[in-house]
Design a protein around this motif. Structure first.
Motif, PDB file in Angstrom:
ATOM      1  N   ALA A  63     -83.222  82.831  57.573  1.00 16.81           N
ATOM      2  CA  ALA A  63     -83.368  83.467  58.883  1.00 16.81           C
ATOM      3  C   ALA A  63     -83.251  82.489  60.044  1.00 16.81           C
ATOM      4  O   ALA A  63     -83.118  82.910  61.196  1.00 16.81           O
ATOM      5  N   PHE A  64     -83.286  81.193  59.745  1.00 15.54           N
ATOM      6  CA  PHE A  64     -83.210  80.206  60.828  1.00 15.54           C
ATOM      7  C   PHE A  64     -81.813  80.233  61.448  1.00 15.54           C
ATOM      8  O   PHE A  64     -80.813  80.143  60.736  1.00 15.54           O
ATOM      9  N   PRO A  65     -81.696  80.353  62.787  1.00 14.94           N
ATOM     10  CA  PRO A  65     -80.369  80.452  63.420  1.00 14.94           C
ATOM     11  C   PRO A  65     -79.563  79.168  63.280  1.00 14.94           C
ATOM     12  O   PRO A  65     -80.048  78.083  63.577  1.00 14.94           O
ATOM     13  N   LYS A  66     -78.318  79.317  62.816  1.00  8.24           N
ATOM     14  CA  LYS A  66     -77.445  78.166  62.588  1.00  8.24           C
ATOM     15  C   LYS A  66     -76.297  78.084  63.595  1.00  8.24           C
ATOM     16  O   LYS A  66     -75.566  77.100  63.621  1.00  8.24           O
ATOM     17  N   TYR A  67     -76.128  79.114  64.407  1.00 10.81           N
ATOM     18  CA  TYR A  67     -74.929  79.206  65.245  1.00 10.81           C
ATOM     19  C   TYR A  67     -74.705  77.989  66.134  1.00 10.81           C
ATOM     20  O   TYR A  67     -73.581  77.539  66.326  1.00 10.81           O
ATOM     21  N   GLN A  68     -75.785  77.461  66.707  1.00 12.27           N
ATOM     22  CA  GLN A  68     -75.623  76.415  67.717  1.00 12.27           C
ATOM     23  C   GLN A  68     -75.073  75.115  67.143  1.00 12.27           C
ATOM     24  O   GLN A  68     -74.656  74.234  67.883  1.00 12.27           O
ATOM     25  N   TYR A  69     -75.056  74.989  65.816  1.00  5.96           N
ATOM     26  CA  TYR A  69     -74.577  73.756  65.193  1.00  5.96           C
ATOM     27  C   TYR A  69     -73.198  73.905  64.553  1.00  5.96           C
ATOM     28  O   TYR A  69     -72.677  72.950  63.988  1.00  5.96           O
ATOM     29  N   ASN A  70     -72.607  75.094  64.613  1.00  3.52           N
ATOM     30  CA  ASN A  70     -71.372  75.334  63.865  1.00  3.52           C
ATOM     31  C   ASN A  70     -70.209  74.452  64.292  1.00  3.52           C
ATOM     32  O   ASN A  70     -69.309  74.182  63.501  1.00  3.52           O
ATOM     33  N   SER A  71     -70.205  73.997  65.525  1.00  2.00           N
ATOM     34  CA  SER A  71     -69.079  73.194  65.996  1.00  2.00           C
ATOM     35  C   SER A  71     -69.079  71.786  65.414  1.00  2.00           C
ATOM     36  O   SER A  71     -68.021  71.186  65.219  1.00  2.00           O
ATOM     37  N   ASN A  72     -70.266  71.231  65.129  1.00  2.00           N
ATOM     38  CA  ASN A  72     -70.293  69.848  64.639  1.00  2.00           C
ATOM     39  C   ASN A  72     -71.093  69.648  63.353  1.00  2.00           C
ATOM     40  O   ASN A  72     -71.001  68.589  62.734  1.00  2.00           O
ATOM     41  N   SER A  73     -71.865  70.639  62.947  1.00  2.00           N
ATOM     42  CA  SER A  73     -72.611  70.510  61.694  1.00  2.00           C
ATOM     43  C   SER A  73     -72.802  71.889  61.068  1.00  2.00           C
ATOM     44  O   SER A  73     -73.917  72.413  61.022  1.00  2.00           O
ATOM     45  N   PRO A  74     -71.726  72.480  60.572  1.00  2.00           N
ATOM     46  CA  PRO A  74     -71.821  73.847  60.041  1.00  2.00           C
ATOM     47  C   PRO A  74     -72.675  73.927  58.779  1.00  2.00           C
ATOM     48  O   PRO A  74     -72.705  73.001  57.974  1.00  2.00           O
ATOM     49  N   PHE A  75     -73.363  75.039  58.645  1.00  2.00           N
ATOM     50  CA  PHE A  75     -74.231  75.293  57.498  1.00  2.00           C
ATOM     51  C   PHE A  75     -73.614  76.444  56.705  1.00  2.00           C
ATOM     52  O   PHE A  75     -73.572  77.571  57.161  1.00  2.00           O
ATOM     53  N   TYR A  76     -73.129  76.127  55.501  1.00  2.00           N
ATOM     54  CA  TYR A  76     -72.478  77.120  54.650  1.00  2.00           C
ATOM     55  C   TYR A  76     -73.455  77.661  53.604  1.00  2.00           C
ATOM     56  O   TYR A  76     -74.314  76.930  53.099  1.00  2.00           O
ATOM     57  N   TYR A  77     -73.272  78.936  53.275  1.00  2.00           N
ATOM     58  CA  TYR A  77     -74.043  79.558  52.203  1.00  2.00           C
ATOM     59  C   TYR A  77     -73.095  80.044  51.111  1.00  2.00           C
ATOM     60  O   TYR A  77     -72.111  80.728  51.392  1.00  2.00           O
ATOM     61  N   GLY A  78     -73.405  79.685  49.880  1.00  2.00           N
ATOM     62  CA  GLY A  78     -72.693  80.234  48.741  1.00  2.00           C
ATOM     63  C   GLY A  78     -73.482  81.417  48.205  1.00  2.00           C
ATOM     64  O   GLY A  78     -74.638  81.267  47.811  1.00  2.00           O
ATOM     65  N   ILE A  79     -72.887  82.594  48.210  1.00  2.00           N
ATOM     66  CA  ILE A  79     -73.608  83.804  47.817  1.00  2.00           C
ATOM     67  C   ILE A  79     -72.787  84.604  46.813  1.00  2.00           C
ATOM     68  O   ILE A  79     -71.598  84.351  46.613  1.00  2.00           O
ATOM     69  N   TYR A  80     -73.431  85.547  46.163  1.00  2.00           N
ATOM     70  CA  TYR A  80     -72.711  86.563  45.404  1.00  2.00           C
ATOM     71  C   TYR A  80     -73.582  87.807  45.326  1.00  2.00           C
ATOM     72  O   TYR A  80     -74.771  87.775  45.639  1.00  2.00           O
TER      73      TYR A  80
END
Length: 262
Positions: A63-80
């Motif tokens: 739930a922690f917002p990741k948007y503000q870092y997408n330009s220089n430190s993106p946070f990826y999730y592997g899901i299924y």
């Protein structure tokens, strides 16, 4: 994303960019939804059922917002899609991240495992002395000495993460260990293989310092860090095919690409 893990020069010398990748599997979902699961000899982990502190922390991390870092430190999730636990459309509402940063949970395993081994062995050579290794504390001392030849630091964590996490003191110590380490480095690769703890440890490390690369390799590192073939896919990767996302190693230019296969 694979090319972001092993950055080419001059990108490898930059200290203002990072990357995080965590995989959410069925047992992680069971922890988040309070579902019991029995002891598994590979993970050496079980959960009695009901609300868990690790499950709560997993939810908090998602739930922690990741948007503000997408330009220089993106946070990826592997899901299924774990339909029996939570429909995928409901699960997606739990993840506070742009959908383009969602990928496949089995990216490093099954039919991709041979390419993953090539990737990590190239990392051991190209990033020698710049890899922080986070593994279980049952690793043989002789093996630890061998790993220390290419890892700049090794952090050890217990196997049965869900039970350990119930102890607030141990939980706080575990978080402090990874965040203090994350603060000491920039532009380092943190390679995680500590089961269910990995997901929350990466979250806390990335929050502390987003300018490292925190990668959830999971059991794909077992053969390298333990000299053990543990999950079945390691002995017969072709049998466990994942047709959606495929990791390719191109000898020309020595690059890794992720392609989509229909």
């Amino acid at each position: 994303m694979a090319s972001m893990i092993n950055k080419p020069y001059p990108d490898s010398s930059r200290n203002d960019s990072g990357l995080a990748f965590v995989r959410i599997g069925d047992a992680d979902m069971m922890l988040m939804f309070g579902i019991a699961f029995g002891y598994h000899p590979h993970d050496k982990t079980s959960w009695r059922g009901g609300k868990s502190k690790l499950g709560q922390d997993l939810r908090t991390g998602l739930a922690f917002p990741k948007y503000q870092y997408n330009s220089n430190s993106p946070f990826y999730y592997g899901i299924y899609d774990v339909k029996r636990i939570c429909p995928i459309h409901n699960f997606l509402t739990m993840i506070h991240q742009d959908i383009k940063y969602l990928t496949y949970a089995n990216l490093f395993v099954n039919s991709n495992y041979p390419a993953t081994k090539i990737l990590f062995r190239s990392l051991m050579q190209d990033q020698k002395g710049k890899i922080v290794l986070i593994i279980n504390n049952g690793t043989d001392p002789a093996k630890l000495a061998e790993l220390s030849k290419w890892a700049c630091e090794i952090l050890l964590y217990p196997d049965n993460g869900p039970s350990m996490w119930e102890d607030i003191k141990l939980r706080d110590q575990a978080i402090a260990k990874i965040t203090e380490t994350a603060k000491r480095y920039n532009n380092r690769l943190f390679a995680f293989s500590v089961g269910y703890l990995t997901r929350v440890l990466i979250h806390y490390a990335w929050q502390e310092n987003p300018y490292n690369r925190y990668i959830d390799f999971g059991s794909a590192l077992d053969e390298i860090t333990k000299n053990k073939i543990t999950p079945p896919y390691q002995s017969n990767p072709g049998y466990y095919a994942d047709p959606t996302y495929i990791l390719h190693y191109k000898t020309t230019g020595q690059k890794f690409d992720i392609t989509v296969s229909n």
